[in-house]
Motif scaffolding. Structure first.
Motif, PDB file in Angstrom:
ATOM      1  N   UNK A 131     -35.589  37.202  19.368  1.00 37.16           N
ATOM      2  CA  UNK A 131     -34.548  36.264  19.795  1.00 37.16           C
ATOM      3  C   UNK A 131     -33.630  36.902  20.827  1.00 37.16           C
ATOM      4  N   UNK A 132     -33.333  38.173  20.627  1.00 36.96           N
ATOM      5  CA  UNK A 132     -32.432  38.895  21.532  1.00 36.96           C
ATOM      6  C   UNK A 132     -33.007  38.960  22.951  1.00 36.96           C
ATOM      7  N   UNK A 133     -34.317  39.076  23.054  1.00 35.07           N
ATOM      8  CA  UNK A 133     -34.939  39.105  24.377  1.00 35.07           C
ATOM      9  C   UNK A 133     -34.656  37.821  25.141  1.00 35.07           C
ATOM     10  N   UNK A 134     -34.617  36.712  24.400  1.00 38.04           N
ATOM     11  CA  UNK A 134     -34.359  35.421  25.023  1.00 38.04           C
ATOM     12  C   UNK A 134     -32.874  35.192  25.273  1.00 38.04           C
ATOM     13  N   UNK A 135     -32.076  35.492  24.260  1.00 41.32           N
ATOM     14  CA  UNK A 135     -30.626  35.293  24.384  1.00 41.32           C
ATOM     15  C   UNK A 135     -29.904  36.100  23.312  1.00 41.32           C
ATOM     16  N   UNK A 136     -29.232  37.184  23.692  1.00 41.76           N
ATOM     17  CA  UNK A 136     -28.482  37.995  22.721  1.00 41.76           C
ATOM     18  C   UNK A 136     -27.423  37.181  21.976  1.00 41.76           C
ATOM     19  N   UNK A 137     -26.803  36.236  22.681  1.00 41.97           N
ATOM     20  CA  UNK A 137     -25.755  35.423  22.059  1.00 41.97           C
ATOM     21  C   UNK A 137     -26.325  34.517  20.980  1.00 41.97           C
ATOM     22  N   UNK A 138     -27.433  33.838  21.288  1.00 45.68           N
ATOM     23  CA  UNK A 138     -28.078  32.957  20.310  1.00 45.68           C
ATOM     24  C   UNK A 138     -28.566  33.771  19.114  1.00 45.68           C
ATOM     25  N   UNK A 139     -29.118  34.947  19.383  1.00 45.21           N
ATOM     26  CA  UNK A 139     -29.590  35.822  18.292  1.00 45.21           C
ATOM     27  C   UNK A 139     -28.443  36.179  17.362  1.00 45.21           C
ATOM     28  N   UNK A 140     -27.295  36.477  17.929  1.00 43.02           N
ATOM     29  CA  UNK A 140     -26.120  36.811  17.114  1.00 43.02           C
ATOM     30  C   UNK A 140     -25.699  35.634  16.240  1.00 43.02           C
ATOM     31  N   UNK A 141     -25.683  34.431  16.825  1.00 46.14           N
ATOM     32  CA  UNK A 141     -25.287  33.249  16.060  1.00 46.14           C
ATOM     33  C   UNK A 141     -26.255  33.005  14.911  1.00 46.14           C
ATOM     34  N   UNK A 174     -19.464  41.362  25.090  1.00 46.89           N
ATOM     35  CA  UNK A 174     -18.120  41.531  25.630  1.00 46.89           C
ATOM     36  C   UNK A 174     -17.297  40.299  25.286  1.00 46.89           C
ATOM     37  N   UNK A 175     -16.051  40.522  24.931  1.00 43.72           N
ATOM     38  CA  UNK A 175     -15.171  39.397  24.616  1.00 43.72           C
ATOM     39  C   UNK A 175     -15.047  38.508  25.844  1.00 43.72           C
ATOM     40  N   UNK A 342      -4.973  38.463  20.509  1.00 44.57           N
ATOM     41  CA  UNK A 342      -5.279  39.542  21.446  1.00 44.57           C
ATOM     42  C   UNK A 342      -6.160  39.086  22.598  1.00 44.57           C
ATOM     43  N   UNK A 343      -7.142  38.257  22.305  1.00 45.53           N
ATOM     44  CA  UNK A 343      -8.104  37.850  23.332  1.00 45.53           C
ATOM     45  C   UNK A 343      -7.471  36.966  24.404  1.00 45.53           C
ATOM     46  N   UNK A 344      -6.327  36.351  24.103  1.00 45.45           N
ATOM     47  CA  UNK A 344      -5.690  35.453  25.062  1.00 45.45           C
ATOM     48  C   UNK A 344      -4.650  36.147  25.936  1.00 45.45           C
ATOM     49  N   UNK A 345      -4.455  37.438  25.701  1.00 44.24           N
ATOM     50  CA  UNK A 345      -3.391  38.150  26.411  1.00 44.24           C
ATOM     51  C   UNK A 345      -3.831  38.533  27.828  1.00 44.24           C
TER      52      UNK A 345
END
Length: 372
Positions: A131-141, A174-175, A342-345
């Protein structure tokens, strides 16, 4: 037990019947009789089983319930586990469509019919890597959702003992720190206004996007807001979502208050003029605006700008106004902790140190009208 039995000379609780070996014991004060082996089994094997059962009882464990649990676990597939997890989220009135779509596409084809207790960690690792090969973000979800489903069956339903997803680490991400520029904002307002003028039936979709711009609320919060949640009094104009209708409700046991500035209220008043409105109906009448949003951001040259980035931008605009503390901005966004902020700063390069107007006026400079 009607049939006569003899008591084993070594283990008093082991009874020998013509039909087999039985254990006589007390569990939680109740007398129990359970067959543990057929009569043709060697006595030493029956004794070992009896000792094992009596040892579990001495530890406060009901061995017969444990056996039922294991039998049930063998019939409990990943599909069953997922259904129970989704039902638990729906019971909390949480949005589940995204999770279900991801499950159907990325998890079910690989593990759906597999017994949940027999999912192999090495198979999971291989699946995650593919899954990570296709999309690291989707794999994480996928990993996060599957892990949560396992823990629900372990900790709440007590149908499973182990979580095979444990210790499988997510991919580094990355955030996300995407904020719209003034040019992008104006282009989006112009394009949405054009689409609404050409097709007035888009009023609800355009209004939902507008409310996300001007309130910083999450998309599902806007979708769940009903006319009966709208409050107008001396405290100010606001939407008060019940505990079960927002993300942090069960953590805080508090309503989610969405404060409405003049720009947001202009949209509310426009919707208020429409017919077929009741106290129990939703304000914007739409759940998803992804179709119109995707088309709009493409036309405006910002295809990577996501709807949730409007929330980031709202927070950043508020902080850069110079008139609000981080805690006050967090209150507007419905955050339960300062750590969440923090992420909005994000600070613009040319942040003004002078008295800036508050968030609504900072977003709306009057040059472009979203809904007339």
């Amino acid at each position: 037990m009607a049939a006569k039995y003899t008591t084993d000379k070594q283990i008093n609780s082991l009874k020998i019947y013509p039909t087999g070996y039985y254990i006589h014991c007390r569990i939680d004060g109740k007398r129990r009789e359970k067959k543990i082996a057929p009569r043709n089994v060697l006595i030493n094997i029956a004794r070992k089983e009896a000792q094992k059962i009596l040892g579990l009882i001495a530890q406060g464990v009901d061995p017969f319930e444990e056996k039922k649990k294991k039998q049930k676990a063998n019939e409990y597939t990943v599909d069953n586990m997922w259904d129970n997890y989704i039902k638990s989220l729906q019971h909390k009135n949480q949005e589940t469509q995204t999770k279900e779509n991801i499950y159907i596409k990325n998890i079910q084809p690989f593990f759906g019919n597999t017994t949940a207790s027999k999912v192999n960690k090495s198979d999971l690792v291989q699946w995650f890597q593919e899954l990570t090969k296709r999309s690291p973000t989707v794999a994480n979800k996928c990993l996060v959702f599957l892990k949560a489903a396992y823990y629900y069956s372990i900790d709440v339903l007590e149908l499973l003992d182990k979580n095979p997803t444990k210790k499988i680490s997510k991919n580094y991400e990355e955030a996300r720190s995407r904020y719209y520029t003034d040019e992008e904002k104006k282009a989006i307002f112009i394009e949405l206004a054009r689409r609404y003028e050409e097709d007035p039936s888009l009023i609800y979709s355009v209004s939902k996007i507008g409310l996300q711009f001007f309130t910083g609320a999450r998309g599902d919060e806007i979708s769940k807001a009903k006319w009966k949640h709208l409050v107008q009094d001396e405290r100010g104009n606001r939407i008060e979502l019940p505990v079960l209708d927002h993300k942090t409700g069960l953590k805080t046991n508090k309503k989610r208050v969405i404060w409405l500035n003049d720009q947001a209220m202009k949209i509310i008043y426009k919707l208020n003029d429409l017919t077929n409105k009741s106290e129990d109906s939703t304000i914007v009448k739409v759940k998803s605006v992804r179709k119109i949003w995707n088309k709009t951001r493409e036309v405006c040259g910002c295809p990577d700008l996501q709807l949730h980035d409007l929330r980031h931008s709202y927070a950043s605009t508020a902080i850069n106004s110079g008139k609000m503390s981080t805690k006050e901005v967090g209150t507007l966004l419905g955050h339960t902790s300062l750590a969440s902020m923090d992420r909005y700063m994000h600070i613009y390069d040319q942040t003004s140190t002078t008295n800036a107007s508050l968030v609504g006026n900072a977003i709306d400079d009057g040059s472009v009208k979203l809904i007339n």
